[in-house]
Design an enzyme around this catalytic site. Structure first.
Site, PDB file in Angstrom:
ATOM      1  CD  GLU A   1      -4.546   2.321   2.795  1.00  0.00           C
ATOM      2  OE1 GLU A   1      -4.891   1.386   3.530  1.00  0.00           O
ATOM      3  OE2 GLU A   1      -3.370   2.719   2.711  1.00  0.00           O
TER       4      GLU A   1
ATOM      5  CB  CYS B   1       1.562  -6.126   3.987  1.00  0.00           C
ATOM      6  SG  CYS B   1       3.184  -5.899   4.787  1.00  0.00           S
ATOM      7  CG  ASP B   2      -1.994  -2.510   4.445  1.00  0.00           C
ATOM      8  OD1 ASP B   2      -1.338  -2.815   5.438  1.00  0.00           O
ATOM      9  OD2 ASP B   2      -2.092  -1.353   4.049  1.00  0.00           O
TER      10      ASP B   2
ATOM     11  CG  ASP C   1      -2.180  -0.827   0.963  1.00  0.00           C
ATOM     12  OD1 ASP C   1      -2.105  -1.759   0.144  1.00  0.00           O
ATOM     13  OD2 ASP C   1      -3.217  -0.552   1.586  1.00  0.00           O
TER      14      ASP C   1
ATOM     15  CB  CYS D   1       4.717   0.043   8.265  1.00  0.00           C
ATOM     16  SG  CYS D   1       5.328   0.047   6.553  1.00  0.00           S
TER      17      CYS D   1
ATOM     18  CB  SER E   1      -2.930   4.836   5.421  1.00  0.00           C
ATOM     19  OG  SER E   1      -1.917   4.242   6.201  1.00  0.00           O
TER      20      SER E   1
END
Length: 553
Positions: A442, A119-120, A78, A191, A468
């Site tokens: 996002e 991740c996302d 992302d 992250c 986000s």
């Protein structure tokens, strides 16, 4: 065994021959065959090390008497997809990930699954697949990134996004931004704050589909490798006991996950993903559930982006199990829910305690009495809108502002960075919903620019797109119905007054109904931005953000 469909009996000799072409022995084929969905790639920092996680999972499977078979899935970063047309594909990739795991697991009938996301959209996509397939499954993520350090302070990716706004505002030099860019993301992992990836990895653990530690053990540690081996071994126990994901992910389990969501102050994207995952289990979660649970659940952890702590701090303080233990003491989680450990929640919690009350606060000293997320309603959002209330400055919780209207994220970001947004404005970004975007982009670039330019205590932003997990400030997303289907956000005009009242859960356009009716009569749907390929099909099939942006079947 389910895998007997592709390996047992005289008529399956050709199938066994194909396995043997890959080096599998007869002994390996006689064991349970476990699919290992590995989302490793070389475009996402959270996935760059998943080859090592996968090898540990496979070692655990073999040590417990199974035969692992690895396959891959796609994944979008992302952060790298942000603020260009690629972001339209991020949320839409969730459905492809779920479908790809389904395809591989139905075409090749595995006895169990280990899912390795980090991740996302990969995490919810894999969870959706697990609940759709309902064969024994366990999730083990790659773990969070460590924070970086710049000018003696801990930093992360969001620091860089906010640094762009700071440079534009003259508060940071280009050289300082270069230094920050080099330091903010020190290595592999998702992250470092409570952004979407870490939110979903933590909620996977709270839901019971990941082992204790899944959400918080840092990516670079040996403990993460050990956890992966344990997950490989534990899938064999789940296969042996015939324990399925829907035995674990019950309505009570989802309520536990939402309670943890509120205590942590997770990403607003969880309000898209949790209902979508529950939908695959045949459980319908409407948005009111989030407000109900938020009202009774205190906000106990102040993690980035709203606070100063990182995932490594939460892990050192006891992790998700310690948070759940605090909630359990107030009867805010269901204790008798089964988990992939083979034990119930209350049994898992016995060996965990809070180790740092600065990171996980006690019940009598929460950051906020309510949970981190709120659902707002009003004539601007009849079906709801979402805000991370724990990351909103107190002076922005109730505000009437002047609408500044933009029909795309890019035009809004350009205006913010050019200094055309002033205190008291409400930035409106529309036609960025699931269908209109398409893909519900996002909005980290405009929200981070608002923060970086020092406007987050004076400017609100509302959108039918999403944010986000790194967003903070009065950023209200998922406005439903979206503009592309004629939702009220499509009727806002430059200069209109908008009321944001987060404590009262209200979002109102202060325009009288006859005027809105006249505007509605003049409105017509826009031409689709994308007319062919996957996103065009996605736009025709996707539902409202209020329903988790799932696809109509």
């Amino acid at each position: 065994m389910r895998s007997d469909l592709m390996k047992k009996g005289v008529e399956k000799a050709p199938h066994r021959s194909l396995f043997k072409a890959m080096g599998y022995t007869r002994q390996e084929l006689e064991r349970p065959i476990i699919g290992v969905a590995n989302s490793a790639n070389e475009i996402i920092p959270g996935h760059i090390h998943l080859d090592k996680i996968c090898e540990a999972v496979k070692a655990g499977i073999r040590s417990a008497g199974g035969t692992p078979v690895e396959f891959s899935t796609i994944g979008v970063c992302d952060g790298i997809a942000m603020n260009h047309p690629g972001m339209r594909y991020s949320l839409a990739s969730r459905e492809i990930i779920a479908d790809s795991v389904e395809i591989m697991s139905m075409a090749h009938p595995f006895d169990g699954l280990v899912l390795i996301p980090n991740c996302d959209k990969i995490i919810p996509g894999m969870l959706m697949a697990a609940l759709r397939l309902n064969i024994p499954s366990i999730v083990v993520s790659g773990g969070p990134m460590l924070s970086g350090r710049a000018a003696g302070k801990p930093v992360d990716l969001i620091s860089v996004f906010e640094g762009v706004g700071a440079v534009k505002a003259g508060k940071m030099t280009a050289a300082e931004l270069d230094e920050l860019e080099d330091c903010a993301c020190p290595g592999c992992g998702s992250c470092a704050g409570m952004f979407t990836a870490n939110s979903m990895n933590c909620l996977t653990e709270a839901l019971g589909l990941g082992l204790p530690g899944n959400g918080t053990i840092p990516a670079v540690t040996a403990a993460r490798i050990r956890l992966a081996k344990e997950a490989g071994m534990q899938i064999m126990e789940l296969v042996k006991g015939n324990v399925h994901p829907r035995d674990i992910a019950t309505r009570n389990a989802f309520e536990n996950a939402i309670a943890v969501d509120m205590a942590l102050g997770c990403s607003t994207n969880t309000v898209l993903h949790v209902p979508a995952i529950a939908h695959e289990a045949g459980i319908e979660l409407d948005l009111d559930v989030f407000n109900t649970i938020s009202a009774r659940t205190p906000h106990l952890c102040s993690l980035r982006p709203g606070g100063s702590h990182f995932l490594e701090d939460l892990d050192s303080a006891g992790g998700i199990q310690a948070v759940m233990k605090v909630l359990s003491a107030a009867n805010l989680v269901h204790p008798d829910v089964l988990t992939v450990t083979g034990r119930k929640v209350d049994e898992n919690l016995q060996k965990f305690n809070v180790l740092d009350e600065q990171v996980i606060r006690p019940l009598d000293r929460p950051y906020h009495s309510e949970g981190g997320i709120a659902i707002l309603y009003g004539n601007l959002a009849p079906e709801g809108a979402v805000v991370k209330q724990s990351a909103v400055a107190p002076e922005m919780l109730q505000r009437t502002g002047v609408a500044r209207v933009f029909d795309s994220e890019s035009s809004a970001a350009d205006a913010i960075l050019a200094g055309r947004i002033k205190p008291g404005d409400v930035v409106v970004i529309r036609y960025e919903g699931p269908r209109g975007g398409p893909g519900m982009q996002e909005m980290l670039t405009p929200t981070a620019a608002i923060v970086g330019m020092g406007l987050d205590r004076d400017v609100a932003l509302i959108t039918d797109g999403r944010f986000s997990g790194g967003t903070k400030g009065a950023a209200i997303g998922h406005i439903s119905p979206e503009a592309a289907v004629g939702g009220p956000i499509a009727l806002i005009e430059e200069g209109d007054k908008i009321l944001v009242d987060i404590p009262s859960k209200k979002l109102e356009l202060l325009v009288d109904e006859p005027t809105l009716q006249a505007r509605r009569g003049r409105w017509s749907p826009p031409e689709p931005r994308i007319k062919n390929g996957y996103l065009a099909r996605y736009a025709r099939m996707v539902t409202s953000g209020a329903r988790g942006a799932v696809l109509e079947t």
